[in-house]
Design a protein around this motif. Structure first.
Motif, mmCIF file in Angstrom:
data_model
loop_
_atom_site.group_PDB
_atom_site.id
_atom_site.type_symbol
_atom_site.label_atom_id
_atom_site.label_comp_id
_atom_site.label_asym_id
_atom_site.label_seq_id
_atom_site.Cartn_x
_atom_site.Cartn_y
_atom_site.Cartn_z
ATOM 1 N N ASP A 1 16.514 0.538 5.574
ATOM 2 C CA ASP A 1 15.976 -0.680 6.173
ATOM 3 C C ASP A 1 15.267 -1.500 5.097
ATOM 4 O O ASP A 1 14.879 -0.972 4.051
ATOM 5 N N THR A 2 15.085 -2.778 5.355
ATOM 6 C CA THR A 2 14.311 -3.628 4.458
ATOM 7 C C THR A 2 13.233 -4.349 5.240
ATOM 8 O O THR A 2 13.344 -4.530 6.463
ATOM 9 N N ARG A 3 12.205 -4.749 4.534
ATOM 10 C CA ARG A 3 11.141 -5.545 5.129
ATOM 11 C C ARG A 3 10.571 -6.456 4.066
ATOM 12 O O ARG A 3 10.774 -6.232 2.865
ATOM 13 N N GLN A 4 9.861 -7.468 4.486
ATOM 14 C CA GLN A 4 9.215 -8.401 3.573
ATOM 15 C C GLN A 4 7.701 -8.256 3.705
ATOM 16 O O GLN A 4 7.162 -8.069 4.800
ATOM 17 N N THR B 1 10.085 -7.612 -1.398
ATOM 18 C CA THR B 1 11.112 -6.997 -0.572
ATOM 19 C C THR B 1 11.022 -5.492 -0.746
ATOM 20 O O THR B 1 10.960 -5.001 -1.882
ATOM 21 N N ASP C 1 15.136 4.810 6.563
ATOM 22 C CA ASP C 1 14.666 4.436 7.900
ATOM 23 C C ASP C 1 14.307 5.633 8.759
ATOM 24 O O ASP C 1 13.856 5.467 9.886
ATOM 25 N N ASP D 1 1.735 0.864 10.768
ATOM 26 C CA ASP D 1 2.776 0.411 9.836
ATOM 27 C C ASP D 1 3.913 1.417 9.792
ATOM 28 O O ASP D 1 3.691 2.635 9.865
#
Length: 306
Positions: free
Chosen positions: A55-58, A72, A77, A156
């Protein structure tokens, strides 16, 4: 120092993103006397054997009003336990997304990758200033500290999932210079290991210092942006366990970091096994490194990892 920075500006202004390198002649630093390698503390363990979905998140960060640092993050995940963290720095006029295939490859094997977009050396910046690379090691240290706070942040997705004692830095071209800076002039002593992709020490110097940390350099002999000789000169000054992966037909970025060619596979497999060894303590991964580098005939490894 002024001479070094001038040389760095010529180098970087040539363009060192993955996508748009332009030829430039660079001068390697003068030869240095041999340095005796010091042993790095051995980690013991075993890297995950499964492949994780990624997964990715900013993350929106800023080191002062004039230094926005959007980050980034690529991360596994799912999975129990904590994952080592790698801070990745892009090249001049690059962005983290340019390196997604490589960074996803690392993350899928059980690593968290945090990649800032630097304010004055990234594609799309309001003004590009190549000399700002000298400020990027401090940016990188700030970003790493902020990312590690996520391990303790209630609610988080990364809470309790970061191995905060197993940290590394990597970067390409100008990001490789940034990475060398983190082990020299702006030493971040939390870092356990590093990977320098087509980088040199121009602008940050060769004064490696602090606790021993294994380093892997990767460089194409046909690199017309950051000379092979300048990358090798930086490697020669590293006083710790180290290795140098040469790609005889490799250029500055296209064959080095783009999927769909054998050189990418060599770089992806070699760097991944280096991380598995240096951050997880996986000795089987260390033993695979010569095969990763040379099995296809596209690379050769100088191994001083001990």
């Amino acid at each position: 120092m002024r001479a070094s920075l001038a040389a760095a500006s010529v180098l970087l202004l040539a363009g060192c993103s993955v996508s748009v390198p332009r030829p430039v002649t660079t001068t390697a630093p003068p030869p240095a006397p041999a340095v005796t390698s010091a042993p790095a503390p051995e980690k013991t363990g075993r890297a995950p054997r499964q492949s994780f979905d990624v997964d990715t998140r900013q993350l929106r960060l800023s080191r002062g009003t004039d230094r926005p640092l959007p980050v980034t993050i690529w991360y596994p995940d799912a999975g129990a336990g904590r994952f080592p963290v790698i801070l990745f720095s892009h090249g001049l006029t690059g962005r983290p997304s340019d390196y997604a295939p490589l960074l996803e490859h690392w993350a899928s094997a059980g690593f968290v990758i945090a990649a800032p977009t630097y304010p004055y050396t990234s594609r799309g910046a309001e003004r590009v200033n190549a000399l700002d690379v000298i400020n990027q090691p401090a940016d990188a240290t700030y970003v790493l500290s902020e990312v590690l706070k996520l391990d303790r942040r209630a609610g988080d997705v990364l809470r309790g999932r970061l191995a905060t004692d197993r940290l590394a830095a990597a970067g390409h071209s100008a990001g490789g210079i940034t990475t060398i800076g983190l082990f020299s002039v702006a030493r971040d002593e939390r870092l356990d290991a590093g990977v320098v992709l087509a980088g040199s020490a121009l602008g940050v110097g060769l004064g490696f210092t602090g606790p021993p940390a294994p380093l892997l350099f990767v460089h194409g002999e046909l690199d017309s942006v950051v000379s092979y000789a300048s990358g090798k000169a930086a490697y020669d000054r590293v006083p710790w366990p180290k290795a140098f992966l040469t790609l005889p037909d490799g250029d500055h970025g296209q064959s080095l970091l783009r999927e769909g060619n054998g050189a990418f596979d060599v770089v992806a497999d070699s760097t991944l096994d280096f991380w598995r060894w240096s951050l997880y303590g996986d000795t089987d991964a260390k033993r695979r490194l010569p095969e990763d580098a040379g099995a296809s005939g596209l690379g050769r490894l100088e191994d001083q990892l001990g």
